[in-house]
Design a protein around this motif. Structure first.
Motif, PDB file in Angstrom:
ATOM      1  N   ALA A  81       0.834  -1.210   0.000  1.00 15.23           N
ATOM      2  CA  ALA A  81       0.000   0.000   0.000  1.00 15.23           C
ATOM      3  C   ALA A  81       0.862   1.251   0.000  1.00 15.23           C
ATOM      4  N   GLU A  82       1.896   1.253   0.820  1.00 17.33           N
ATOM      5  CA  GLU A  82       2.788   2.419   0.891  1.00 17.33           C
ATOM      6  C   GLU A  82       3.547   2.619  -0.425  1.00 17.33           C
ATOM      7  N   ARG A  85       1.198   4.191  -2.985  1.00 13.76           N
ATOM      8  CA  ARG A  85       1.038   5.612  -2.668  1.00 13.76           C
ATOM      9  C   ARG A  85       2.264   6.405  -3.115  1.00 13.76           C
ATOM     10  N   LYS A  86       3.431   5.851  -2.874  1.00 14.34           N
ATOM     11  CA  LYS A  86       4.676   6.554  -3.209  1.00 14.34           C
ATOM     12  C   LYS A  86       4.811   6.788  -4.718  1.00 14.34           C
ATOM     13  N   HIS A  88       2.260   7.162  -6.668  1.00 16.43           N
ATOM     14  CA  HIS A  88       1.049   7.899  -7.044  1.00 16.43           C
ATOM     15  C   HIS A  88      -0.013   7.037  -7.717  1.00 16.43           C
ATOM     16  N   PRO A  90      -3.504   5.336  -6.816  1.00 14.01           N
ATOM     17  CA  PRO A  90      -4.504   5.350  -5.743  1.00 14.01           C
ATOM     18  C   PRO A  90      -4.749   3.937  -5.196  1.00 14.01           C
ATOM     19  N   VAL A  91      -4.771   3.814  -3.887  1.00 14.45           N
ATOM     20  CA  VAL A  91      -5.122   2.545  -3.255  1.00 14.45           C
ATOM     21  C   VAL A  91      -6.617   2.602  -2.971  1.00 14.45           C
ATOM     22  N   LEU A 125      -3.908   2.907   7.933  1.00 16.90           N
ATOM     23  CA  LEU A 125      -3.551   3.545   6.662  1.00 16.90           C
ATOM     24  C   LEU A 125      -4.595   4.549   6.178  1.00 16.90           C
ATOM     25  N   LEU A 127      -7.583   3.731   5.032  1.00 16.94           N
ATOM     26  CA  LEU A 127      -8.214   3.121   3.862  1.00 16.94           C
ATOM     27  C   LEU A 127      -9.464   2.355   4.278  1.00 16.94           C
TER      28      LEU A 127
END
Length: 178
Positions: A81-82, A85-86, A88, A90-91, A125, A127
């Motif tokens: 997940a990280e 995100r890093k 770009h 979308p999760v 997170l 989410l």
């Protein structure tokens, strides 16, 4: 389509970097997918070459993180997940896989891998949980026979769990251009 169709059944895939991206490019650009509503790419857990290559070279509308609720699996889920995100991507949310086992004889429910690990991770997170998939013999049997539970037993609770998750994913995706 599967990478498994491109290699011998018992051969391990030990590709890195350019080999991975070359294979992914071939799957995406040289397979006649026909008219698609969505293309789902199932990747192994983690933050390795496959995930980075795909996320950096292909436009992705969103990622869904799937994990069992056990601690060791949650470590990879969090990193995944990280990583998205890093870069770009979308999760869209998390799915708790093998969330509960129900004995087919007595109906007693057991949380073999833990109860709420993915829920706790989602909260950490920021989410959403998209849904839970139970640990059920019918899911394995129908997949092994080539007739997934959503096709062979569409009214079953297991099929309904998958369909609920699919609807949640579609709801969170951007509307495709006409």
């Amino acid at each position: 389509m599967s990478m498994g169709f491109l290699i011998e059944e018992t051969a391990p895939v030990v590709w890195r970097g350019l080999m991975v991206m070359s294979a992914v490019e071939k799957l995406l650009r040289q397979v006649d997918w026909g008219q698609l509503d969505y293309l789902v790419i199932d990747m192994p857990p983690g933050t390795g070459d496959v995930q980075l290559s795909v996320s950096q070279n292909i436009p992705i509308a969103g990622a869904v993180i799937i994990s069992t609720p056990q601690d060791v699996a949650l470590l990879d889920a969090r990193k995944g997940a990280e990583m998205f995100r890093k870069v770009h991507v979308p999760v869209l949310g998390l799915v708790q896989n093998m969330s509960v086992f129900q004995c087919p004889k007595c109906k007693h429910e057991t949380h073999i891998f833990g109860a709420d690990g993915v829920r706790d991770l989602a909260k950490t997170l920021g989410l959403d949980i998209l849904g839970d998939i139970p640990l059920h013999v019918n899911i394995r049997e129908t997949c092994d026979s080539g007739q997934p539970v959503v096709v062979s037993q569409p009214q079953s609770d297991a099929a309904k769990a998958y369909l609920k998750i699919a609807k949640e994913i579609v709801r969170r995706l951007p509307v495709p251009p006409a």
